[in-house]
Design a protein around this motif. Sequence first.
Motif, PDB file in Angstrom:
ATOM      1  N   ALA A 250      29.745  14.284  45.005  1.00  0.00           N
ATOM      2  CA  ALA A 250      28.331  13.925  45.008  1.00  0.00           C
ATOM      3  C   ALA A 250      27.867  13.661  43.587  1.00  0.00           C
ATOM      4  N   VAL A 251      27.026  12.646  43.438  1.00  0.00           N
ATOM      5  CA  VAL A 251      26.400  12.331  42.159  1.00  0.00           C
ATOM      6  C   VAL A 251      24.894  12.287  42.382  1.00  0.00           C
ATOM      7  N   GLY A 252      24.144  12.958  41.521  1.00  0.00           N
ATOM      8  CA  GLY A 252      22.694  12.989  41.660  1.00  0.00           C
ATOM      9  C   GLY A 252      21.996  12.638  40.362  1.00  0.00           C
ATOM     10  N   LEU A 253      20.921  11.875  40.466  1.00  0.00           N
ATOM     11  CA  LEU A 253      20.076  11.515  39.335  1.00  0.00           C
ATOM     12  C   LEU A 253      18.658  11.963  39.626  1.00  0.00           C
ATOM     13  N   LEU A 254      17.986  12.485  38.616  1.00  0.00           N
ATOM     14  CA  LEU A 254      16.614  12.940  38.810  1.00  0.00           C
ATOM     15  C   LEU A 254      15.812  12.718  37.538  1.00  0.00           C
ATOM     16  N   ALA A 255      14.588  12.229  37.690  1.00  0.00           N
ATOM     17  CA  ALA A 255      13.667  12.074  36.571  1.00  0.00           C
ATOM     18  C   ALA A 255      12.336  12.727  36.940  1.00  0.00           C
ATOM     19  N   THR A 256      11.777  13.501  36.021  1.00  0.00           N
ATOM     20  CA  THR A 256      10.466  14.106  36.235  1.00  0.00           C
ATOM     21  C   THR A 256       9.598  13.906  35.010  1.00  0.00           C
ATOM     22  N   TYR A 257       8.297  13.850  35.250  1.00  0.00           N
ATOM     23  CA  TYR A 257       7.332  13.762  34.155  1.00  0.00           C
ATOM     24  C   TYR A 257       6.161  14.680  34.481  1.00  0.00           C
ATOM     25  N   THR A 258       5.860  15.597  33.595  1.00  0.00           N
ATOM     26  CA  THR A 258       4.749  16.530  33.798  1.00  0.00           C
ATOM     27  C   THR A 258       3.735  16.387  32.677  1.00  0.00           C
ATOM     28  N   TYR A 259       2.475  16.592  33.030  1.00  0.00           N
ATOM     29  CA  TYR A 259       1.376  16.481  32.064  1.00  0.00           C
ATOM     30  C   TYR A 259       0.510  17.729  32.175  1.00  0.00           C
ATOM     31  N   ASP A 260       0.321  18.421  31.060  1.00  0.00           N
ATOM     32  CA  ASP A 260      -0.405  19.693  31.036  1.00  0.00           C
ATOM     33  C   ASP A 260      -1.875  19.506  30.684  1.00  0.00           C
ATOM     34  N   ASP A 261      -2.710  20.449  31.155  1.00  0.00           N
ATOM     35  CA  ASP A 261      -4.140  20.499  30.803  1.00  0.00           C
ATOM     36  C   ASP A 261      -4.823  19.150  31.022  1.00  0.00           C
ATOM     37  N   ILE A 262      -4.582  18.565  32.184  1.00  0.00           N
ATOM     38  CA  ILE A 262      -5.142  17.261  32.491  1.00  0.00           C
ATOM     39  C   ILE A 262      -6.673  17.321  32.503  1.00  0.00           C
ATOM     40  N   PHE A 263      -7.317  16.282  32.005  1.00  0.00           N
ATOM     41  CA  PHE A 263      -8.775  16.188  31.888  1.00  0.00           C
ATOM     42  C   PHE A 263      -9.365  17.344  31.082  1.00  0.00           C
ATOM     43  N   GLY A 264      -8.517  17.983  30.263  1.00  0.00           N
ATOM     44  CA  GLY A 264      -8.992  19.110  29.480  1.00  0.00           C
ATOM     45  C   GLY A 264      -9.121  20.401  30.257  1.00  0.00           C
ATOM     46  N   TRP A 265      -8.642  20.411  31.496  1.00  0.00           N
ATOM     47  CA  TRP A 265      -8.707  21.630  32.322  1.00  0.00           C
ATOM     48  C   TRP A 265      -7.573  22.566  31.918  1.00  0.00           C
ATOM     49  N   GLN A 266      -7.897  23.674  31.322  1.00  0.00           N
ATOM     50  CA  GLN A 266      -6.908  24.610  30.834  1.00  0.00           C
ATOM     51  C   GLN A 266      -6.033  25.155  31.967  1.00  0.00           C
ATOM     52  N   GLY A 267      -4.736  25.042  31.820  1.00  0.00           N
ATOM     53  CA  GLY A 267      -3.808  25.590  32.801  1.00  0.00           C
ATOM     54  C   GLY A 267      -3.500  24.688  33.972  1.00  0.00           C
ATOM     55  N   VAL A 268      -4.182  23.556  34.103  1.00  0.00           N
ATOM     56  CA  VAL A 268      -3.963  22.648  35.229  1.00  0.00           C
ATOM     57  C   VAL A 268      -3.057  21.500  34.797  1.00  0.00           C
ATOM     58  N   GLY A 269      -1.982  21.294  35.527  1.00  0.00           N
ATOM     59  CA  GLY A 269      -1.054  20.222  35.206  1.00  0.00           C
ATOM     60  C   GLY A 269      -0.653  19.441  36.438  1.00  0.00           C
ATOM     61  N   VAL A 270      -0.146  18.226  36.222  1.00  0.00           N
ATOM     62  CA  VAL A 270       0.333  17.386  37.310  1.00  0.00           C
ATOM     63  C   VAL A 270       1.729  16.889  36.956  1.00  0.00           C
ATOM     64  N   GLY A 271       2.441  16.440  37.959  1.00  0.00           N
ATOM     65  CA  GLY A 271       3.778  15.933  37.718  1.00  0.00           C
ATOM     66  C   GLY A 271       4.203  14.939  38.772  1.00  0.00           C
TER      67      GLY A 271
END
Length: 344
Positions: free
Chosen positions: A293-314
Amino acid sequence: MKVRMACLCMMMSTAFVAHAQENTQDNLQGNGQTQSQQAGKWEEGFSGSAMLLFGVTQSNSQADSGDDTIGSLDEDGEKQTEGFVFPIASSDLSYTFTGGNHQVFIGTSNADIALGRPHLQVGYGQHIDQVGTIKLSYIPGLISSTTWQDPFLVGSKRHETDRTIKGARLQFSEILDTGLGLEFAAGKNEIDDELSGSQYSSQVQSQLDREGDLYYGELYYVTPVTETALIRSSFSYLRNQANGDAMASNQYTGQIALFQRYQQSTLTLSLKYQYAKFDESHPLFDKVQENDAVGLLATYTYDDIFGWQGVGVGVLAGFTEHLSNIDFYQYESWILGTGIRYVF
């Protein structure tokens, strides 16, 4: 909670990346506090995170998904596209005692290393200066996945059943203040209604029994490339001591991941290769199963979105190609997902 096995095969890699991001975060950017502010490894008191992950997966696996009715074991698996919502992905709660080097925790393990799927775990961690960080945890098997009662049933509707894994794991990271880490785990794979080979003799059924013990070990190393980039390379071994000799296997996995940290975000690229060889000849296909098996994965996360402390999206995207000398076990799968996370 129940999750489709085809979805979990991709989520395993996703969770690995999340785990490695957490373990290497201090190397990339520091923990945001000076030694005068924080005496030990962790901040004293309660801390944790909550994450909602949702998206879509597609797989043509005959063994764990595909059509509920098949006319022959030689049929190609039909592509099945499913949406998923994983409400407690990467969610945990911990309490750190005075001094910052002793911690108890409960939650889902990002690594999914122990047995290759999301687990709820309860454990204890201790950091020893110039020695490393040790964590011991128990996996009670409260999160189940679904698979077929009898994957080999032909001409009749296949029915789903629950699969649970219980076990214990030991993690030793930052050994001697280096990037070296070790992990060991042992567990038991349980299927509520294991009916594999129900159309065949009792001898064949015993050879196809998927339940049994699991033993896992991993060695990894985290290498700084720049002040904002790391490479994590790992090698792992999984012994699946299934009750059925044709289902017992040795599995070897090599994985390398690049982590690039930006001011408020992190990009991760991961590549995995896996090889498995089974103990005895498969009674329905007259050959010893071997898988690549061969697997590829890409992720992108962004912290403190809109200036909201502790809130992130990915966001994440991944693809796995699973090859086998037995066509029944060959499949492709991919995943697209996004999530929101709150850290406190």
